[in-house]
Design a protein around this motif. Structure first.
Motif, PDB file in Angstrom:
ATOM      1  N   HIS A 161       1.085  -1.183   0.258  1.00 41.16           N
ATOM      2  CA  HIS A 161       0.030   0.133   0.322  1.00 41.16           C
ATOM      3  C   HIS A 161       1.076   1.517  -0.229  1.00 41.16           C
ATOM      4  N   TRP A 162       2.007   1.694   0.743  1.00 42.67           N
ATOM      5  CA  TRP A 162       2.655   2.841   1.511  1.00 42.67           C
ATOM      6  C   TRP A 162       3.102   2.856  -0.191  1.00 42.67           C
TER       7      TRP A 162
ATOM      8  N   ALA B  56       1.342   3.853  -3.142  1.00 40.88           N
ATOM      9  CA  ALA B  56       1.927   5.286  -2.639  1.00 40.88           C
ATOM     10  C   ALA B  56       2.662   5.714  -3.004  1.00 40.88           C
TER      11      ALA B  56
ATOM     12  N   LEU C  35      -2.097   1.747   8.693  1.00 48.53           N
ATOM     13  CA  LEU C  35      -0.413   1.753   9.670  1.00 48.53           C
ATOM     14  C   LEU C  35       0.361   1.372  10.035  1.00 48.53           C
TER      15      LEU C  35
END
Length: 170
Positions: free
Chosen positions: A20-21, A24, A164
């Motif tokens: 995900h990160w 991104a 997170l």
């Protein structure tokens, strides 16, 4: 992570969160540094010359990596699933989240393909569609981030925390 009793995980795996990160960050990179690629595309269309500059190579390579990571992420999502929405999530927020995610995945797959077609075919129309898709992606990314903050601050649920801190124990 343990399941929720209905076969859904209670959180994201470290790999899911990392993808995900990572995706991104690469999308933000592409949105910020695409000007050199646009310039070289215009030169290619105007002169017919095969331009293989650093901006072209980097943009194409990063786009390919984004596509590959997205396919990997979708495979994990299909195989592992995602956590259920928190109980206090209003239906409209849940539906908006699903639609936003579908749009993000669709655009993140479509952008490398449309960019490749524009480059290979020297098609200004494909390049224009690619640019429109970039703007749509920008706004969806912004909506996605604002939605996560809304859920965290207003609804006070753990949607943002789950992505997170995937290693956090229950």
């Amino acid at each position: 992570m343990t399941g929720d009793g209905q076969g859904r995980p209670t959180g994201y795996s470290p790999v899911q969160a990392g993808l995900h990160w990572g995706i991104a960050a690469l999308i933000c990179f592409q949105l910020l540094v695409h000007r050199g690629m646009e310039r070289d595309f215009d030169t290619r269309v105007d002169t017919g010359a095969a331009v293989l500059s650093l901006p072209v190579l980097v943009h194409a390579a990063v786009g390919t990596v984004i596509l590959a990571l997205t396919v990997w992420r979708l495979g994990l999502l299909w195989r592992r699933g995602s956590p259920a929405p928190p109980a206090n999530t209003p239906v409209v927020v849940h539906v908006m989240g699903k639609l936003t995610h579908a749009g993000l995945y669709g655009l993140v797959i479509a952008l490398p393909l449309s960019g490749s077609f524009a480059w290979a075919l020297q098609s200004e129309r494909a390049a224009e569609l690619h640019e429109l898709a970039q703007w749509a992606l920008f706004w969806l990314v912004l909506l996605h981030a604002l939605g996560a903050f809304f859920e965290h601050v207003v609804l006070r649920n753990e949607v943002l925390i789950r992505i997170l801190m995937p290693l956090r124990l229950p």
